[in-house]
Structure formats: C-alpha cells, structure tokens
Scaffold this motif. Structure first.
Motif, mmCIF file in Angstrom:
data_model
loop_
_atom_site.group_PDB
_atom_site.id
_atom_site.type_symbol
_atom_site.label_atom_id
_atom_site.label_comp_id
_atom_site.label_asym_id
_atom_site.label_seq_id
_atom_site.Cartn_x
_atom_site.Cartn_y
_atom_site.Cartn_z
ATOM 1 N N ILE A 229 -3.215 11.649 6.612
ATOM 2 C CA ILE A 229 -2.104 10.697 6.674
ATOM 3 C C ILE A 229 -0.815 11.478 6.897
ATOM 4 O O ILE A 229 -0.600 12.533 6.299
ATOM 5 N N VAL B 290 2.178 10.905 -0.701
ATOM 6 C CA VAL B 290 0.752 10.700 -0.499
ATOM 7 C C VAL B 290 0.027 12.002 -0.817
ATOM 8 O O VAL B 290 0.374 13.059 -0.293
ATOM 9 N N LEU C 38 -3.276 3.269 11.448
ATOM 10 C CA LEU C 38 -2.016 3.848 10.968
ATOM 11 C C LEU C 38 -1.934 5.316 11.363
ATOM 12 O O LEU C 38 -2.949 5.965 11.622
ATOM 13 N N TRP D 186 -7.403 3.836 6.139
ATOM 14 C CA TRP D 186 -6.151 4.139 6.824
ATOM 15 C C TRP D 186 -6.396 4.259 8.329
ATOM 16 O O TRP D 186 -5.651 3.703 9.131
ATOM 17 N N LEU E 292 -5.396 4.511 -3.034
ATOM 18 C CA LEU E 292 -5.503 3.825 -1.747
ATOM 19 C C LEU E 292 -6.904 3.254 -1.613
ATOM 20 O O LEU E 292 -7.885 3.994 -1.548
ATOM 21 N N ILE F 115 5.502 3.841 0.876
ATOM 22 C CA ILE F 115 5.973 5.045 1.570
ATOM 23 C C ILE F 115 7.346 4.798 2.190
ATOM 24 O O ILE F 115 8.264 5.607 2.046
ATOM 25 N N ASN F 116 7.504 3.676 2.864
ATOM 26 C CA ASN F 116 8.757 3.387 3.575
ATOM 27 C C ASN F 116 9.897 2.969 2.655
ATOM 28 O O ASN F 116 11.046 3.345 2.879
ATOM 29 N N ALA G 12 0.503 0.367 0.735
ATOM 30 C CA ALA G 12 0.767 1.807 0.737
ATOM 31 C C ALA G 12 1.884 2.149 1.722
ATOM 32 O O ALA G 12 2.789 2.930 1.388
ATOM 33 N N THR G 13 1.868 1.571 2.910
ATOM 34 C CA THR G 13 2.935 1.855 3.873
ATOM 35 C C THR G 13 4.281 1.334 3.368
ATOM 36 O O THR G 13 5.313 1.965 3.590
ATOM 37 N N GLN G 14 4.256 0.204 2.659
ATOM 38 C CA GLN G 14 5.498 -0.301 2.086
ATOM 39 C C GLN G 14 6.027 0.642 1.004
ATOM 40 O O GLN G 14 7.233 0.890 0.933
ATOM 41 N N THR H 264 -3.775 -0.660 2.560
ATOM 42 C CA THR H 264 -2.978 0.130 3.512
ATOM 43 C C THR H 264 -1.588 -0.466 3.730
ATOM 44 O O THR H 264 -0.619 0.273 3.874
ATOM 45 N N LEU H 265 -1.472 -1.794 3.729
ATOM 46 C CA LEU H 265 -0.164 -2.428 3.913
ATOM 47 C C LEU H 265 0.763 -2.105 2.750
ATOM 48 O O LEU H 265 1.916 -1.692 2.945
#
Length: 153
Positions: free
Chosen positions: A83, A69, A149, A144, A137, A62-63, A58-60, A55-56
C-alpha cells in the motif's frame, strides 16, 4: 377430555416423527447448520482483534486523519508490492519493533497482512504499548488490490 394414555401416545408419536424427519434429512440439516455457521463466522471474527475497517474506511482514515499503514507481511511480500506509503514491520518483529512507532501514537494506525486473517491479534500488542486508535484492514492487502487502490513496489 383426552385421557392420559392418549396424550402420552401423541407425545411419543411426535417424538418418533421428529427423529424420523431428522434421520431422513440429515444431509440437508447438516448443510443448513454449516451455512448458518459460515454466516455467523465473520461477525465473530470481527469482534476479536479490535475494530476492523474496509478499504473505503481505511482510505478515509489515511486522507482525513493521516493514518499510518503498517504492513505486517514478510519483507519479501512487501517488496513485491505494498500500500502506498505503508511501513513494513513483519508480524514476527512487531513486539520488539513497536518502539519505532512511538512518535505516531497520536495518529490512527491501520494494520494489515496478506489476507486479513493474521492481523487481528496485533491490536492487543499495540494497545499494551499505548496506542489507542488501531484498526485492522478487513481482507488485508488482497482486498486493497481487489478494490483497485494504489500500490507501490
């Protein structure tokens, strides 16, 4: 120097002791084999289906890389919660609907299902369609949510 007969007798004795040990401790040996297999299974599973992200990571993605996603769950499960910003393309429809993603070939894709067990095979489908950066993921939507999140309905 030991005689040949004594060496054979010693080898037979050791073999008998090994068999006796195994028969007396078969339950413990079985538990050790099963637990060892359970430790190795995640490593084998991650080797299949392309790169996995937690998840970490994945958020990186995304950002930092504007990753897209893709939620592979059914429409009903997607409607219950998904999500933030995820697109719903159910697993059964992915092959025929992959063309909808063509304009996103330059972006990383993060695929997920409910628990992370069914998304693994989808990487090959999208790679055949020309997508280079496809990730699964790990743990899926469940992971998630457990990470706290953001989700939307």
């Amino acid at each position: 120097m030991p005689q040949k007969h004594e060496l054979v007798h010693a080898l037979n004795y050791n073999a008998l002791m090994t068999v006796e040990f195994i028969t007396k401790n078969i339950f413990i040996i079985a538990i050790a084999l099963v637990s060892g297999g359970m430790l190795i299974w995640p490593l084998l599973r991650r080797g299949a289906g392309g790169p996995w992200v937690n998840t970490l990571a994945a958020t990186q993605l995304i950002n930092r890389s504007d990753a897209l996603v893709i939620d592979l769950r059914s429409h009903e499960d997607y409607a219950k919660g998904h999500i933030l910003g995820a697109r719903n393309i159910p697993l059964a429809e992915l092959e025929k609907r992959a063309g909808e993603l063509d304009k996103h070939k330059a972006k990383p894709l993060i695929l997920h299902c409910g628990d992370g067990n069914r998304a693994g095979g989808t990487v090959a489908v999208l790679r055949k369609k020309g997508f280079d950066s496809v990730h699964n993921l790990s743990g899926g939507y469940t992971a998630w949510q457990q990470a706290g999140l953001p989700v939307e309905k």
